[in-house]
Write an enzyme that holds these catalytic residues in place. Sequence first.
Site, PDB file in Angstrom:
ATOM      1  N   HIS A  81       0.809  -1.226   0.000  1.00 57.92           N
ATOM      2  CA  HIS A  81       0.000   0.000   0.000  1.00 57.92           C
ATOM      3  C   HIS A  81       0.839   1.272   0.000  1.00 57.92           C
ATOM      4  O   HIS A  81       0.299   2.372  -0.110  1.00 57.92           O
ATOM      5  CB  HIS A  81      -0.936   0.009   1.221  1.00 57.92           C
ATOM      6  CG  HIS A  81      -0.215   0.279   2.499  1.00 57.92           C
ATOM      7  ND1 HIS A  81       0.596  -0.660   3.104  1.00 57.92           N
ATOM      8  CD2 HIS A  81      -0.139   1.387   3.257  1.00 57.92           C
ATOM      9  CE1 HIS A  81       1.125  -0.132   4.200  1.00 57.92           C
ATOM     10  NE2 HIS A  81       0.697   1.110   4.312  1.00 57.92           N
ATOM     11  N   HIS A  96       1.599   6.867  -0.542  1.00 52.11           N
ATOM     12  CA  HIS A  96       0.785   6.065   0.365  1.00 52.11           C
ATOM     13  C   HIS A  96      -0.623   5.982  -0.219  1.00 52.11           C
ATOM     14  O   HIS A  96      -1.282   7.006  -0.402  1.00 52.11           O
ATOM     15  CB  HIS A  96       0.754   6.725   1.741  1.00 52.11           C
ATOM     16  CG  HIS A  96       0.229   5.851   2.815  1.00 52.11           C
ATOM     17  ND1 HIS A  96      -1.116   5.636   3.010  1.00 52.11           N
ATOM     18  CD2 HIS A  96       0.875   5.108   3.751  1.00 52.11           C
ATOM     19  CE1 HIS A  96      -1.274   4.818   4.038  1.00 52.11           C
ATOM     20  NE2 HIS A  96      -0.074   4.476   4.491  1.00 52.11           N
TER      21      HIS A  96
END
Length: 175
Positions: A81, A96
Amino acid sequence: MGLFDKFKKAAAPAKPAAITVEAVPTAVYAPTPGTGVAMADLPDPVFASGAMGKAYGIVPTEGVVYAPATGTITATTPTMHALGIATDDGIEVLIHVGVDTVNLKGDGFTSFVEKDAHVVAGEPLMTFDIAKIKKAGYATDVITVITNTDEFKSVEPAEPAEVAAGAKIFDVVPA
């Protein structure tokens, strides 16, 4: 169809084509298309406060992250992620995807890069499933952070607006 065929894992998404980015050394580009979000309005207080550096968010319209600059992948996560890039010009960038998406444990994420790989601006780095992130109740914002902000004379994020992948989102002025 065999008895167990319905239990086979779905094939990973194909690697998307690269996009063209007219990269300059003092800029960082949008890693995904969507709606820009000012740092203060990001849905995560750590990023919104600037504690990790100047940040710019994008509520994505497409589940692809492209390299926001040319450089080397400095960090990846097992959950896929987030990743870090050190540009060839010394800018340290964190990308992110989503907020609290670490809790998905990689489900819905496909990475195309590994740590220490050299990437070119516009190269696809990962895909992510926007619908899966939303269904889990998480914000989908793709947050780009200049983690070494303090090493520059200035790091100026673009005004929040609709952005295309590869559009300039940061001007970085060397010290």
